[in-house]
Design a protein around this motif. Sequence first.
Motif, mmCIF file in Angstrom:
data_model
loop_
_atom_site.group_PDB
_atom_site.id
_atom_site.type_symbol
_atom_site.label_atom_id
_atom_site.label_comp_id
_atom_site.label_asym_id
_atom_site.label_seq_id
_atom_site.Cartn_x
_atom_site.Cartn_y
_atom_site.Cartn_z
ATOM 1 N N ARG A 284 68.855 29.947 58.195
ATOM 2 C CA ARG A 284 67.705 29.220 57.366
ATOM 3 C C ARG A 284 67.173 30.035 56.460
ATOM 4 N NH1 ARG A 284 64.729 28.735 63.534
ATOM 5 N NH2 ARG A 284 65.874 30.813 63.382
ATOM 6 N N ASP A 285 66.861 31.342 56.708
ATOM 7 C CA ASP A 285 66.373 32.238 55.569
ATOM 8 C C ASP A 285 67.403 32.108 54.134
ATOM 9 O OD1 ASP A 285 64.255 32.961 57.223
ATOM 10 O OD2 ASP A 285 65.653 34.868 58.053
ATOM 11 N N GLU A 287 69.384 29.697 53.395
ATOM 12 C CA GLU A 287 69.507 28.210 52.770
ATOM 13 C C GLU A 287 67.994 27.969 51.721
ATOM 14 O OE1 GLU A 287 70.866 24.624 54.805
ATOM 15 O OE2 GLU A 287 70.453 25.735 56.524
ATOM 16 N N GLU A 288 66.989 28.807 52.600
ATOM 17 C CA GLU A 288 65.625 28.749 51.595
ATOM 18 C C GLU A 288 65.957 29.632 50.328
ATOM 19 O OE1 GLU A 288 61.062 29.549 52.037
ATOM 20 O OE2 GLU A 288 62.230 29.973 53.844
ATOM 21 N N ALA A 289 66.570 30.695 50.545
ATOM 22 C CA ALA A 289 66.711 31.578 49.192
ATOM 23 C C ALA A 289 67.961 30.818 48.236
ATOM 24 C CB ALA A 289 67.267 32.896 49.655
ATOM 25 N N LYS A 292 65.963 26.898 47.426
ATOM 26 C CA LYS A 292 64.355 26.960 46.687
ATOM 27 C C LYS A 292 64.246 28.007 45.853
ATOM 28 C CE LYS A 292 62.166 24.958 51.084
ATOM 29 N NZ LYS A 292 60.837 25.197 52.010
ATOM 30 N N ASP A 293 64.867 29.131 46.235
ATOM 31 C CA ASP A 293 64.780 30.312 45.106
ATOM 32 C C ASP A 293 65.729 30.442 44.077
ATOM 33 O OD1 ASP A 293 62.432 30.612 46.581
ATOM 34 O OD2 ASP A 293 63.437 32.390 48.010
ATOM 35 N N SER A 336 71.578 21.536 60.013
ATOM 36 C CA SER A 336 71.917 21.839 58.581
ATOM 37 C C SER A 336 72.667 20.432 58.068
ATOM 38 C CB SER A 336 72.356 23.179 58.322
ATOM 39 O OG SER A 336 72.409 23.238 56.915
#
Length: 400
Positions: A284-285, A287-289, A292-293, A336
């Motif tokens: 989850r971390d 995927e966010e990075a 999103k980032d 996911s």
Amino acid sequence: MKILVINCGSSSLKYQLIETNGGKVLAKGLAERIGINDSLLTHNVNDNKIKIKKDMKDHKDAIKMVLDALINSEYGVIKDMSEINAVGHRVVHGGEAFTGSVLITDDVLKAITDCIELAPLHNPANIEGIKACQHIMPNVPMVAVFDTAFHQTMPDYAYLYSIPYEYYVKYRIRRYGFHGTSHKYVSRRAAEILNRPIEDLKIITCHLGNGSSIAAIKGGNSIDTSMGFTPLEGLAMGTRSGNIDPSIISYLMEKENVSAEEVINILNKKSGVYGISGISSDFRDIEEAAFKDGNKRAQLSLNIFSYRVKKTIGSYAAAMGGIDAIVFTAGVGENSPEIRESILEGLDFLGFKLDKEKNNVSGKEAIISTNDSKVKIMVVPTNEEYMIAKDTEKIVNTIA
């Protein structure tokens, strides 16, 4: 039948009390920090969490606390221990001794003990849990359910390594596979959802999480799986490297001036998507990075993970001569949609069509392929505890 399912770690104990008729979880919980200061039991009934802080010097203390919680007048779910018909124990490694779940006897305990060298971090804790339950509940049947047993149907050409045969004979070096209870459950559940006999199906089950493995299941039997002698083999995982050139180990020993044990520790705990991304072992971390980032190393780690899964699915389709269903399960597989889509991209030649709208699902059973897809793609949340409970019930009924 009410079955208490026990899963012991070195300093923890997970449990569920399951009513097998219908699969209702009456209570579940976690005992933490066994043998350490600040021991804690979290007892969960109907989503109400009761936290009990009390020292647990060993697994026997933990089991007693679990049983006390289950019969507690305020938050218990049974009147007394006599309502527990049997206990099902998750045991990680059964070696070649066990092809299925078994009633625990002295001989069985000895065989589990003989497998400690194959699973030194897990089997000792599993044995502790068994002995603790036997001491406190001496007249209750106990059943061992092995992570490795489901994969004992692999043919010799699938489980043997191409090293001198004498090492298999002398040291039992071979591929064993893990997550067997999960692969068994989701494959059978998939057959039920499809309303087809599992004996007629070729299913690829993808247990994708921090620890990940894939199994080729033909006619209900595992014929290959991605984990091997240890859970380190196979896919890139949360912190595990998966398959690498074995020469890398000696090369790193020389370059980093470290021992083989230290390199194995790196491959187990500092590699995988964590090692590539440098961010986290939690998908989850990552995927966010990545999404999103725009973190390129995070994206790279996901690409490596998806590519390894994709290749394994293709190889297992070849091994079985085709497939009828691909099943995704466990933390990443269930939750996911993006990773599922990435894995399946370019595999449509196998005979499936992904429905992107149906794929937008998380944590529940679903067929995510199009209605006209020849091969079905499915999400089936795993339920290892229920599988352990059902196996335990079956074994106990045969001796009744």
